[in-house]
Design an enzyme around this catalytic site. Structure first.
Site, PDB file in Angstrom:
ATOM      1  N   ASP A 247       0.836  -1.214   0.000  1.00  0.00           N
ATOM      2  CA  ASP A 247       0.000   0.000   0.000  1.00  0.00           C
ATOM      3  C   ASP A 247       0.870   1.264   0.000  1.00  0.00           C
ATOM      4  OD1 ASP A 247      -1.362  -2.286   0.914  1.00  0.00           O
ATOM      5  OD2 ASP A 247      -2.871  -1.079   1.926  1.00  0.00           O
TER       6      ASP A 247
ATOM      7  N   HIS B 216      -0.893   4.650  -0.581  1.00  0.00           N
ATOM      8  CA  HIS B 216      -1.801   5.656  -0.013  1.00  0.00           C
ATOM      9  C   HIS B 216      -1.363   7.095  -0.247  1.00  0.00           C
ATOM     10  CE1 HIS B 216      -4.832   3.217   1.909  1.00  0.00           C
ATOM     11  NE2 HIS B 216      -3.893   2.394   2.342  1.00  0.00           N
TER      12      HIS B 216
ATOM     13  N   ASP C 224      -4.308   0.021  -3.192  1.00  0.00           N
ATOM     14  CA  ASP C 224      -4.348   1.166  -2.277  1.00  0.00           C
ATOM     15  C   ASP C 224      -3.275   2.189  -2.636  1.00  0.00           C
ATOM     16  OD1 ASP C 224      -6.518   0.134  -1.016  1.00  0.00           O
ATOM     17  OD2 ASP C 224      -5.674   0.191   1.011  1.00  0.00           O
TER      18      ASP C 224
ATOM     19  N   ASP D   3      -5.741   7.882  -1.332  1.00  0.00           N
ATOM     20  CA  ASP D   3      -6.367   8.225  -0.046  1.00  0.00           C
ATOM     21  C   ASP D   3      -5.337   8.370   1.072  1.00  0.00           C
ATOM     22  OD1 ASP D   3      -8.990   8.422  -0.900  1.00  0.00           O
ATOM     23  OD2 ASP D   3      -9.492   6.352  -0.394  1.00  0.00           O
ATOM     24  N   ARG D   4      -5.563   9.351   1.900  1.00  0.00           N
ATOM     25  CA  ARG D   4      -4.878   9.635   3.150  1.00  0.00           C
ATOM     26  C   ARG D   4      -3.561  10.394   2.982  1.00  0.00           C
ATOM     27  NH1 ARG D   4      -6.989   6.367   7.088  1.00  0.00           N
ATOM     28  NH2 ARG D   4      -6.543   8.155   8.411  1.00  0.00           N
TER      29      ARG D   4
ATOM     30  N   ASN E  33      -8.928  -1.986  -1.624  1.00  0.00           N
ATOM     31  CA  ASN E  33     -10.261  -1.578  -1.166  1.00  0.00           C
ATOM     32  C   ASN E  33     -10.472  -0.066  -1.277  1.00  0.00           C
ATOM     33  OD1 ASN E  33      -8.399  -1.374   1.210  1.00  0.00           O
ATOM     34  ND2 ASN E  33     -10.231  -0.623   2.229  1.00  0.00           N
ATOM     35  N   HIS E  34      -9.383   0.703  -1.373  1.00  0.00           N
ATOM     36  CA  HIS E  34      -9.522   2.159  -1.548  1.00  0.00           C
ATOM     37  C   HIS E  34      -9.727   2.544  -3.002  1.00  0.00           C
ATOM     38  CE1 HIS E  34      -8.740   4.078   2.435  1.00  0.00           C
ATOM     39  NE2 HIS E  34      -8.334   2.857   2.703  1.00  0.00           N
TER      40      HIS E  34
ATOM     41  N   HIS F 276      -4.944  -7.866  -2.455  1.00  0.00           N
ATOM     42  CA  HIS F 276      -4.956  -6.776  -1.477  1.00  0.00           C
ATOM     43  C   HIS F 276      -5.395  -7.250  -0.092  1.00  0.00           C
ATOM     44  CE1 HIS F 276      -4.880  -2.760   0.041  1.00  0.00           C
ATOM     45  NE2 HIS F 276      -6.082  -2.934   0.561  1.00  0.00           N
TER      46      HIS F 276
ATOM     47  N   ARG G 110     -13.888  -4.190  10.099  1.00  0.00           N
ATOM     48  CA  ARG G 110     -13.984  -3.597   8.760  1.00  0.00           C
ATOM     49  C   ARG G 110     -15.420  -3.218   8.410  1.00  0.00           C
ATOM     50  NH1 ARG G 110      -8.956  -2.109   6.885  1.00  0.00           N
ATOM     51  NH2 ARG G 110      -7.459  -3.782   7.153  1.00  0.00           N
TER      52      ARG G 110
ATOM     53  N   HIS H 265      -3.228  -4.101   2.890  1.00  0.00           N
ATOM     54  CA  HIS H 265      -4.485  -3.828   3.604  1.00  0.00           C
ATOM     55  C   HIS H 265      -4.337  -3.503   5.082  1.00  0.00           C
ATOM     56  CE1 HIS H 265      -8.767  -3.652   3.743  1.00  0.00           C
ATOM     57  NE2 HIS H 265      -8.982  -4.819   4.286  1.00  0.00           N
TER      58      HIS H 265
END
Length: 547
Positions: free
Chosen positions: A64, A66, A106, A109-110, A138-139, A202, A266, A293
């Site tokens: 990930d 991000h 991923d 995001d963030r 999942n993002h 993921h 989750r 994840h």
């Protein structure tokens, strides 16, 4: 195809952008970002759900990211710069990388530079389409990028910040189409040791993923649902074996026999245990699962490797995470993994010595705990609040009828409320006509259930229900959603048995008729938001009907 020269030029310009640290501005133009996403989408869309990667002697796996551009650029510097220089010197447009690269998803995001991260991995894919595999996380869903996070920007917010509100819709749509094209998992092995086979994905597996065939048959070109194999490969987690390692032998053996558990952390999917992993690996002649994840303190974590009676050569399940100091609060190390004929090797991003660095466990756990709600499924966050509202309304309904019984048994004084009027209040409270005055008792409680700006979550929920992506909901889509909600509620065991009511197709039809205000047989986004708003925004000065 994008040339190696263009790729290296993008890396150079993004290094300068990263060094400036002016992340409120874009590191490349909107047109260039969307162009790269579209080229990468065309490449990814031609690939199957399950990609087989086994034609090179080495495989680099990246976890990930991000939106943390610095780590991705560090991967280029540490692992790829020399290789790209050789490729450019070869001056061959068909020149392939001498290694395979698999990203676990991923990308967004963030972090502060999701646009740039997604553009750079897209450029890499466009340059070396057969050597680079981009998996979905999942993002990489429309629901997650529309969320509001406590720390860091969502991808959607970043797009508005850097490209403006007017362009946001077009840019988000282009990104969403790219997300839909990402494959779901990869079976990887070095060609010099073909039996050293790993499944990269993921999230992981579940009892609903009977095998690779289950994943291969999914229609991935859509928003992932709240339940099922498509959801699970992106959202599931391994059962934590930390505490189990302290168990006595009998308890340890029982722990190893667990196949799966619900995953309320989750808000969807499952925890999978050693028994399920073992059977899946044996069925497909795999050595292990490499997934992202989750945030391990040192960038990677092994599960189920020490079985007491014997220690396995390779952990059956490994979590890999490449974004260091996630959200600026975790203090974790970011890492990548190499697979070759010599086995697997984990390297910390920015230097191998960092893998052994000391991580403040107490600070890490505190950040992880505070961040837990941010990592829940956006549809489930909204849904749980709606379920809570339903239960509160049910409780009020019950209390009101108790008041009816009490009032009807009391001596009548003056001009008392009649039983008929009390019944009318109760019916209004349960949602037949208008809100009664008694509903004001729960206005303050209900207002806590949805906050300002939650219309974005409602929109994301709508898109997740719209399976055919035609911009409206049919009765069948509504029924499927309700059934999946009830199924998960029962499996997790969070349904209120006293309040529980199995919604039938007829109930769904009534709900549909209330949503469908223009009576065209479909529910569009405006009708959906208006309907949800009727019993979510609940303002005392604006009485309205509820359902």
């Amino acid at each position: 195809m994008v040339t190696v020269v263009e790729l290296r030029e993008l890396v150079r310009s993004l290094k300068e952008y990263d060094a400036r640290g002016e992340f409120e501005c874009a590191g490349l133009s909107q047109e260039r970002a969307v162009e790269l996403w579209k080229v990468a989408r065309a490449r990814c869309a031609s690939e199957p759900n399950v990609v087989h990667v086994h034609d090179k002697p080495r495989v680099l796996v990246v976890g990930d990211l991000h939106g943390q551009l610095h780590e991705l650029l560090q991967v280029f510097e540490d692992q790829l710069d020399a290789v790209l220089e050789e490729c450019e010197a070869a001056d061959d447009p068909d020149h392939a990388l001498p290694l395979n690269i698999v990203f676990l998803g991923d990308y967004v995001d963030r972090g502060p530079a999701s646009i740039e991260v997604l553009a750079l991995v897209s450029c890499l894919k466009a340059t070396f389409p057969t050597s680079v595999t981009l998996l979905r996380g999942n993002h990489e869903t429309r629901g997650m990028i529309a969320k509001t996070y406590k720390e860091g920007l969502s991808f959607g917010q970043e797009i508005v910040l850097k490209f403006g509100e007017a362009a946001a819709g077009q840019v988000v749509e282009a990104a969403g189409e790219l997300f839909d094209a990402f494959s779901l998992c990869a079976i990887v092995a070095p060609n010099t040791r073909p039996r050293l086979r790993f499944m990269c994905c993921h999230g992981g597996i579940s009892h609903k993923i009977k095998g690779l065939d289950t994943l291969a048959e999914l229609d991935r070109f859509s928003e992932p649902p709240l339940t099922g194999a498509f959801c699970d490969v992106l959202w599931s987690d391994p059962i934590d074996d930390t505490e189990a390692k302290t168990y006595k032998d009998a308890q340890w053996e029982e722990f190893l026999e667990i196949d799966f558990l619900p995953n309320p952390v989750r808000g969807c999917s499952y925890f999978y245990g050693y028994d399920l992993v073992k059977r899946f690996l044996e069925k497909h002649e795999l050595v292990g699962i490499i997934r992202g994840h989750q945030v391990p303190p040192k960038g990677y974590r092994e599960y189920y490797k020490d079985l007491r009676t014997r220690e396995l050569d390779f952990a059956p399940c490994v979590t890999l995470f490449s974004a260091s100091n996630y959200c600026g609060t975790y203090g974790n190390i970011g890492a990548v993994m190499w697979i070759s004929e010599h086995g697997t090797a984990v390297e910390a991003i920015g230097g191998a010595e960092k893998v052994e660095a000391v991580v403040d466990e107490s600070e890490f756990r505190m950040a992880e705990k505070k961040d837990a709600t941010n990592e829940r499924h956006p549809g489930w966050n909204t849904l749980r609040r709606l379920i809570d509202i339903k239960q509160r309304l049910g409780t009020l309904h019950k209390i009101t009828f108790q008041e009816i019984q009490r009032q009807s048994s009391l001596p009548q004084k003056g001009a008392p409320r009649t039983v008929a009027l009390l019944k009318a209040d109760a019916l209004a409270s349960s949602g037949d006509d208008i809100l009664s005055p008694s509903m004001s008792k729960v206005h303050s409680a209900l207002s806590e259930s949805f906050q300002e700006g939650d219309d974005k979550e409602i929109q994301a929920l709508f898109r997740s229900l719209d399976k055919d992506n035609n911009g409206s909901l049919s009765l069948e889509e509504l029924v499927q959603f309700i059934q999946s909600v009830q199924q998960y509620d029962e499996e997790v065991g969070c349904a209120d048995r006293e309040q529980q009511h199995q919604i039938t197709r007829d109930d769904a039809a009534v709900m549909m008729s209330r949503m469908d205000t223009n009576k065209d047989g479909q529910v569009d986004i405006d009708e959906f938001i208006a309907y949800i708003g009727e019993f979510v925004v609940l303002r005392p000065e604006q009485p309205t009907s509820v359902s």
